[in-house]
Design a protein around this motif. Sequence first.
Motif, mmCIF file in Angstrom:
data_model
loop_
_atom_site.group_PDB
_atom_site.id
_atom_site.type_symbol
_atom_site.label_atom_id
_atom_site.label_comp_id
_atom_site.label_asym_id
_atom_site.label_seq_id
_atom_site.Cartn_x
_atom_site.Cartn_y
_atom_site.Cartn_z
ATOM 1 N N TYR A 49 0.834 -1.199 0.000
ATOM 2 C CA TYR A 49 0.000 0.000 0.000
ATOM 3 C C TYR A 49 0.872 1.254 0.000
ATOM 4 O O TYR A 49 0.627 2.200 -0.747
ATOM 5 C CB TYR A 49 -0.938 -0.008 1.204
ATOM 6 C CG TYR A 49 -1.784 1.240 1.306
ATOM 7 C CD1 TYR A 49 -2.896 1.397 0.491
ATOM 8 C CD2 TYR A 49 -1.454 2.258 2.191
ATOM 9 C CE1 TYR A 49 -3.673 2.544 0.561
ATOM 10 C CE2 TYR A 49 -2.217 3.411 2.263
ATOM 11 C CZ TYR A 49 -3.323 3.552 1.451
ATOM 12 O OH TYR A 49 -4.079 4.684 1.510
ATOM 13 N N GLU A 50 1.897 1.253 0.850
ATOM 14 C CA GLU A 50 2.795 2.402 0.911
ATOM 15 C C GLU A 50 3.531 2.598 -0.411
ATOM 16 O O GLU A 50 3.710 3.738 -0.865
ATOM 17 C CB GLU A 50 3.780 2.225 2.057
ATOM 18 C CG GLU A 50 3.128 2.350 3.425
ATOM 19 C CD GLU A 50 4.045 1.951 4.558
ATOM 20 O OE1 GLU A 50 5.202 1.556 4.307
ATOM 21 O OE2 GLU A 50 3.602 2.044 5.720
ATOM 22 N N GLU A 51 3.955 1.511 -1.018
ATOM 23 C CA GLU A 51 4.625 1.610 -2.322
ATOM 24 C C GLU A 51 3.680 2.159 -3.385
ATOM 25 O O GLU A 51 4.066 2.999 -4.195
ATOM 26 C CB GLU A 51 5.153 0.233 -2.761
ATOM 27 C CG GLU A 51 6.307 -0.273 -1.933
ATOM 28 C CD GLU A 51 7.571 0.547 -2.107
ATOM 29 O OE1 GLU A 51 7.927 0.822 -3.274
ATOM 30 O OE2 GLU A 51 8.175 0.928 -1.101
ATOM 31 N N GLN A 53 1.077 4.107 -2.880
ATOM 32 C CA GLN A 53 0.881 5.515 -2.590
ATOM 33 C C GLN A 53 2.082 6.347 -3.050
ATOM 34 O O GLN A 53 1.917 7.452 -3.586
ATOM 35 C CB GLN A 53 0.637 5.734 -1.091
ATOM 36 C CG GLN A 53 -0.687 5.191 -0.615
ATOM 37 C CD GLN A 53 -1.864 5.832 -1.321
ATOM 38 O OE1 GLN A 53 -1.944 7.042 -1.471
ATOM 39 N NE2 GLN A 53 -2.775 4.991 -1.804
ATOM 40 N N THR A 59 1.111 10.720 -0.040
ATOM 41 C CA THR A 59 1.889 10.544 1.179
ATOM 42 C C THR A 59 1.261 9.445 2.005
ATOM 43 O O THR A 59 0.080 9.153 1.898
ATOM 44 C CB THR A 59 1.906 11.863 2.010
ATOM 45 O OG1 THR A 59 0.567 12.206 2.330
ATOM 46 C CG2 THR A 59 2.596 12.964 1.261
ATOM 47 N N THR A 60 2.074 8.845 2.838
ATOM 48 C CA THR A 60 1.575 7.764 3.689
ATOM 49 C C THR A 60 1.411 8.211 5.100
ATOM 50 O O THR A 60 1.940 9.174 5.548
ATOM 51 C CB THR A 60 2.522 6.538 3.664
ATOM 52 O OG1 THR A 60 3.818 6.968 4.037
ATOM 53 C CG2 THR A 60 2.521 5.912 2.315
#
Length: 60
Positions: A49-51, A53, A59-60
């Motif tokens: 998910y962070e990747e 985003q 931003t995370t």
Amino acid sequence: MQIHDQTPISVIREQQLESPAQKIARLEAELAAAKDETLTVMEATAFLYEELQALKGGTT
């Protein structure tokens, strides 16, 4: 869907001979392994998910 309990009948018969304390110890170990597997999946999902985003410019 995965079938998680594909235990051979010979193993099931051995488990029926377990004492209650042995059964509790075995089940606690199985639960700990399942929790660890779930945590690993959750961590991998969060990482992806962070990747995603980051690729979108969010931003995370």
